[in-house]
Design an enzyme around this catalytic site. Sequence first.
Site: not given
Length: 283
Positions: A221, A223
């Site tokens: 992902d 951040d």
Amino acid sequence: MVDMHSARADIGVIGGSGFYSFLEDVTEVTVMTPYGSPSDSLFVGELAGRKVAFLPRHGRGHHLPPHRINYRANLWALRSLGVRQVLAPCAVGGLQPQYGPGTLVVPDQLVDRTKARAQSYFDGEMLPDGRVPNVVHTSFADPYCPTGRAVAVAVARGHGWEPVVDGGTMVVIEGPRFSTRAESRWHAAQGWTVVGMTGHPEAVLARELELCYTSMALVTDLDAGAETGEGVSHDEVMRVFGENVGRLREVLFAAVTALPETKERGCLCADVHKGWDLGIELP
Ligand SMILES: [Zn+2]
């Protein structure tokens, strides 16, 4: 299940059942250490003639959060089976927008922002054999094994992984919560590459045990500070990890077989305490 004296390995992989469950012949080994129990049994198998010990970092069933993992027991257990080279896959958040989900980072630097973890074997604590470690200051300027890093990068690229980042800094936070946007923007502004929760003290404990240690960080992902949406969600992390675990396993297995024999490593990881009297025997 067998005890630790009947199974040996020279390569360790700290990663879960997504990796070892594909091996045909795996022996489950329980190992006790002076620091207590590791996260789980070790699972010893063979890959193209190399003996490998797998240790599920979070325990099978993933019940241990990053700040509750007994890192000292984990590394000690691996070494006591004979392991001298460790590959450590982990899931991380990307701090730079160009390194989005699916990026594989093989970091060459680390920043420790953990707060409450035992991170040394040389802390004056008496071992069960009555010996007390001496005061030892271990060199950690370059926290990762250069040989292992080169192998991991070459193998991932050879498998067509895109992108593979050769180098970069992993900042390790205490967790289990994710970063705030302010923390994340600060991490990114330092030029750091990825953020994780398990890369430390794993790396320094490996170094203290004179092991080669190579992190293989899969970005799951972006951040909180590197994207504009809702911030990190656990579902998203698990989804991206699930999508990549197959090819990560392929790269990991190829890296295991491409690592040099332990006595031909050509790195200084095993010589880090030259000139020091440790006061204890490493397992
Ligand atoms: Zn090394």
